[in-house]
Design an enzyme around this catalytic site. Structure first.
Site, PDB file in Angstrom:
ATOM      1  N   ASN A   1       9.557  22.985  28.154  1.00  0.00           N
ATOM      2  CA  ASN A   1       9.008  22.474  29.402  1.00  0.00           C
ATOM      3  C   ASN A   1       9.592  21.140  29.856  1.00  0.00           C
ATOM      4  O   ASN A   1       9.623  20.848  31.049  1.00  0.00           O
ATOM      5  CB  ASN A   1       7.482  22.342  29.211  1.00  0.00           C
ATOM      6  CG  ASN A   1       6.844  21.410  30.215  1.00  0.00           C
ATOM      7  OD1 ASN A   1       6.676  21.775  31.378  1.00  0.00           O
ATOM      8  ND2 ASN A   1       6.491  20.206  29.771  1.00  0.00           N
TER       9      ASN A   1
ATOM     10  N   ILE B   1       3.524  20.230  41.845  1.00  0.00           N
ATOM     11  CA  ILE B   1       2.299  20.105  41.042  1.00  0.00           C
ATOM     12  C   ILE B   1       1.967  18.624  40.900  1.00  0.00           C
ATOM     13  O   ILE B   1       2.858  17.800  40.662  1.00  0.00           O
ATOM     14  CB  ILE B   1       2.515  20.723  39.629  1.00  0.00           C
ATOM     15  CG1 ILE B   1       3.068  22.162  39.725  1.00  0.00           C
ATOM     16  CG2 ILE B   1       1.234  20.670  38.807  1.00  0.00           C
ATOM     17  CD1 ILE B   1       2.168  23.194  40.343  1.00  0.00           C
TER      18      ILE B   1
ATOM     19  N   TYR C   1      18.954  19.307  40.245  1.00  0.00           N
ATOM     20  CA  TYR C   1      17.686  19.899  39.799  1.00  0.00           C
ATOM     21  C   TYR C   1      17.661  21.404  40.114  1.00  0.00           C
ATOM     22  O   TYR C   1      17.317  22.225  39.271  1.00  0.00           O
ATOM     23  CB  TYR C   1      16.526  19.178  40.496  1.00  0.00           C
ATOM     24  CG  TYR C   1      15.144  19.554  40.015  1.00  0.00           C
ATOM     25  CD1 TYR C   1      14.530  18.850  38.983  1.00  0.00           C
ATOM     26  CD2 TYR C   1      14.434  20.607  40.596  1.00  0.00           C
ATOM     27  CE1 TYR C   1      13.252  19.186  38.541  1.00  0.00           C
ATOM     28  CE2 TYR C   1      13.169  20.947  40.156  1.00  0.00           C
ATOM     29  CZ  TYR C   1      12.572  20.226  39.136  1.00  0.00           C
ATOM     30  OH  TYR C   1      11.315  20.571  38.699  1.00  0.00           O
TER      31      TYR C   1
ATOM     32  N   THR D   1       1.510  15.845  39.155  1.00  0.00           N
ATOM     33  CA  THR D   1       1.722  15.271  37.821  1.00  0.00           C
ATOM     34  C   THR D   1       2.437  13.928  37.998  1.00  0.00           C
ATOM     35  O   THR D   1       2.919  13.614  39.094  1.00  0.00           O
ATOM     36  CB  THR D   1       2.618  16.169  36.932  1.00  0.00           C
ATOM     37  OG1 THR D   1       3.968  16.057  37.421  1.00  0.00           O
ATOM     38  CG2 THR D   1       2.178  17.615  36.914  1.00  0.00           C
TER      39      THR D   1
ATOM     40  N   LYS E   1      17.473  24.434  37.441  1.00  0.00           N
ATOM     41  CA  LYS E   1      16.330  25.360  37.403  1.00  0.00           C
ATOM     42  C   LYS E   1      16.759  26.805  37.688  1.00  0.00           C
ATOM     43  O   LYS E   1      16.172  27.741  37.140  1.00  0.00           O
ATOM     44  CB  LYS E   1      15.236  24.901  38.371  1.00  0.00           C
ATOM     45  CG  LYS E   1      14.583  23.550  38.001  1.00  0.00           C
ATOM     46  CD  LYS E   1      13.957  23.561  36.603  1.00  0.00           C
ATOM     47  CE  LYS E   1      13.165  22.293  36.308  1.00  0.00           C
ATOM     48  NZ  LYS E   1      12.590  22.290  34.954  1.00  0.00           N
TER      49      LYS E   1
HETATM   50  P1  NAP Z   1       5.878  14.858  33.675  1.00  0.00           P
HETATM   51  O1  NAP Z   1       4.433  14.645  33.908  1.00  0.00           O
HETATM   52  O2  NAP Z   1       6.835  13.757  33.999  1.00  0.00           O
HETATM   53  O3  NAP Z   1       6.086  15.363  32.185  1.00  0.00           O
HETATM   54  C1  NAP Z   1       7.369  15.574  31.642  1.00  0.00           C
HETATM   55  C2  NAP Z   1       7.403  15.004  30.250  1.00  0.00           C
HETATM   56  O4  NAP Z   1       8.699  15.270  29.696  1.00  0.00           O
HETATM   57  C3  NAP Z   1       7.211  13.483  30.234  1.00  0.00           C
HETATM   58  O5  NAP Z   1       6.375  13.108  29.181  1.00  0.00           O
HETATM   59  C4  NAP Z   1       8.635  12.998  30.037  1.00  0.00           C
HETATM   60  O6  NAP Z   1       8.693  11.716  29.417  1.00  0.00           O
HETATM   61  C5  NAP Z   1       9.171  14.074  29.120  1.00  0.00           C
HETATM   62  N1  NAP Z   1      10.623  14.025  29.064  1.00  0.00           N
HETATM   63  C6  NAP Z   1      11.507  13.566  29.994  1.00  0.00           C
HETATM   64  N2  NAP Z   1      12.755  13.639  29.539  1.00  0.00           N
HETATM   65  C7  NAP Z   1      12.671  14.137  28.271  1.00  0.00           C
HETATM   66  C8  NAP Z   1      13.626  14.414  27.268  1.00  0.00           C
HETATM   67  N3  NAP Z   1      14.932  14.181  27.459  1.00  0.00           N
HETATM   68  N4  NAP Z   1      13.198  14.909  26.085  1.00  0.00           N
HETATM   69  C9  NAP Z   1      11.883  15.137  25.871  1.00  0.00           C
HETATM   70  N5  NAP Z   1      10.922  14.879  26.773  1.00  0.00           N
HETATM   71  C10 NAP Z   1      11.317  14.391  27.969  1.00  0.00           C
HETATM   72  O7  NAP Z   1       6.400  16.092  34.555  1.00  0.00           O
HETATM   73  P2  NAP Z   1       5.761  17.542  34.833  1.00  0.00           P
HETATM   74  O8  NAP Z   1       5.533  17.629  36.288  1.00  0.00           O
HETATM   75  O9  NAP Z   1       4.676  17.872  33.876  1.00  0.00           O
HETATM   76  O10 NAP Z   1       7.058  18.420  34.545  1.00  0.00           O
HETATM   77  C11 NAP Z   1       7.190  19.265  33.421  1.00  0.00           C
HETATM   78  C12 NAP Z   1       8.239  20.311  33.765  1.00  0.00           C
HETATM   79  O11 NAP Z   1       7.783  21.047  34.901  1.00  0.00           O
HETATM   80  C13 NAP Z   1       9.609  19.747  34.124  1.00  0.00           C
HETATM   81  O12 NAP Z   1      10.622  20.585  33.568  1.00  0.00           O
HETATM   82  C14 NAP Z   1       9.640  19.861  35.635  1.00  0.00           C
HETATM   83  O13 NAP Z   1      10.944  19.978  36.149  1.00  0.00           O
HETATM   84  C15 NAP Z   1       8.839  21.112  35.837  1.00  0.00           C
HETATM   85  N6  NAP Z   1       8.260  21.255  37.177  1.00  0.00           N
HETATM   86  C16 NAP Z   1       7.446  20.288  37.678  1.00  0.00           C
HETATM   87  C17 NAP Z   1       6.952  20.430  38.959  1.00  0.00           C
HETATM   88  C18 NAP Z   1       6.081  19.375  39.582  1.00  0.00           C
HETATM   89  O14 NAP Z   1       5.942  19.389  40.828  1.00  0.00           O
HETATM   90  N7  NAP Z   1       5.459  18.496  38.852  1.00  0.00           N
HETATM   91  C19 NAP Z   1       7.275  21.564  39.708  1.00  0.00           C
HETATM   92  C20 NAP Z   1       8.081  22.547  39.142  1.00  0.00           C
HETATM   93  C21 NAP Z   1       8.587  22.390  37.871  1.00  0.00           C
HETATM   94  P3  NAP Z   1       8.862  10.433  30.374  1.00  0.00           P
HETATM   95  O15 NAP Z   1       7.561  10.240  31.053  1.00  0.00           O
HETATM   96  O16 NAP Z   1       9.183   9.345  29.425  1.00  0.00           O
HETATM   97  O17 NAP Z   1       9.980  10.761  31.337  1.00  0.00           O
END
Ligand code: NAP
Length: 249
Positions: free
Chosen positions: A90, A189, A156, A191, A160
């Site tokens: 993830n 989402i 991005y 977050t 993806k």
């Molecule tokens: P988030 O709240 O920022 O959580 C992502 C987590 O991954 C954070 O704890 C981040 O740490 C950690 N991370 C970043 N780089 C990393 C690395 N190199 N190795 C290990 N961990 C790492 O984001 P989220 O929205 O939950 O996103 C989770 C996934 O869902 C991502 O792949 C994102 O692309 C995908 N996604 C999100 C959305 C959205 O709108 N939120 C939509 C579609 C897909 P740091 O805080 O230190 O960076």
């Protein structure tokens, strides 16, 4: 979700957002959860949240853009719980926001490393263990931007889309070995990933969703849990949107 119970489940990027919500839900259904993140404080906080509700979890720090860290993460999971039954790859970042002509090479490389190479690295080592076990379920994090473009997010979007292709390839390579590999594609989402956006930008994003709102991390977690469970026993190589209708416009 009885089939999740006592399974060893690895979640990357579980210190925040969707990863944290999913780790908590796995634990709620009785899984033993390896919470992994590059961010140690946040990862340990997720473990504490799980334990406070009586669940089982440990934290293993890993930067998933580093192949050796992914190898150690999978080895650590197996060492702790004896197997790796479920993996949710993830972790990801938003990356540089720029038009292609203006995007830095570093920005491109970074988002590909964290959002795409990481999924290959994690799957490579997860699959090696799952092959020994003769079973396993992997869910990879894509996005609606694994299906369509979004101006200023080329790296991005490419990453993806790549996750979707990688998921399909893994599915056809390992379906006969008892391993299922699927991808989820959330729309926007609520977050911390979106924290850098101002209110006007968030409102513009809301307007892109027929549901009239952004999604919540728990709504993505529900889909991931189902795909990880035996209820999805004939679901393989699929991409599932969780998007409030975004892709249906
Ligand atoms: P988030 O709240 O920022 O959580 C992502 C987590 O991954 C954070 O704890 C981040 O740490 C950690 N991370 C970043 N780089 C990393 C690395 N190199 N190795 C290990 N961990 C790492 O984001 P989220 O929205 O939950 O996103 C989770 C996934 O869902 C991502 O792949 C994102 O692309 C995908 N996604 C999100 C959305 C959205 O709108 N939120 C939509 C579609 C897909 P740091 O805080 O230190 O960076």
């Amino acid at each position: 979700m009885e089939s999740i119970k006592n399974k060893a489940a690895l979640v990357t990027g579980a210190g925040s957002g969707i990863g944290r919500a999913t780790a908590e839900l796995y634990a709620q259904y009785g899984a033993k959860v390896v919470v992994s993140d590059v961010h140690e404080v946040n990862g340990n906080e997720t473990v504490a949240l799980i334990k406070a509700k009586g669940g089982e979890a440990i934290f293993i720090k890993a930067d998933v853009s580093d192949a050796a860290a992914c190898e150690a993460l999978v080895a650590g999971t197996v060492k702790q719980y004896g197997s790796i039954d479920i993996a949710f790859n993830n972790a990801g970042i938003g990356g540089e926001a720029n038009l292609i002509a203006d995007m830095s090479v570093e920005g491109w490389n970074k988002v590909i490393a964290v959002n795409l190479n990481s999924v290959f690295y994690c799957m490579k080592y997860e699959l090696q263990e799952m092959l020994k076990q003769g079973k396993g379920a992997i869910v990879n994090m894509s996005s609606i931007l694994g299906q369509v473009g979004f101006a200023t997010a080329a790296g991005y979007v490419a990453a993806k889309h790549g996750v979707v292709g990688l998921t399909q390839n893994a599915a056809i390579e390992y379906a006969a070995k008892g391993i299922r590999v699927n991808a989820v594609g959330p729309a926007f989402i609520n977050t911390p990933l979106l924290d850098h956006m101002d209110a006007a930008t968030k409102q513009m994003l809301v307007s892109l969703h027929p549901a009239g709102r952004l999604g919540e991390a728990g709504e993505v977690a529900e889909l991931v849990i189902w795909l990880s469970s035996d209820k999805a026993s004939f679901v393989n190589g699929s991409y599932y949107a969780v998007d409030g209708g975004y892709l249906s416009k």
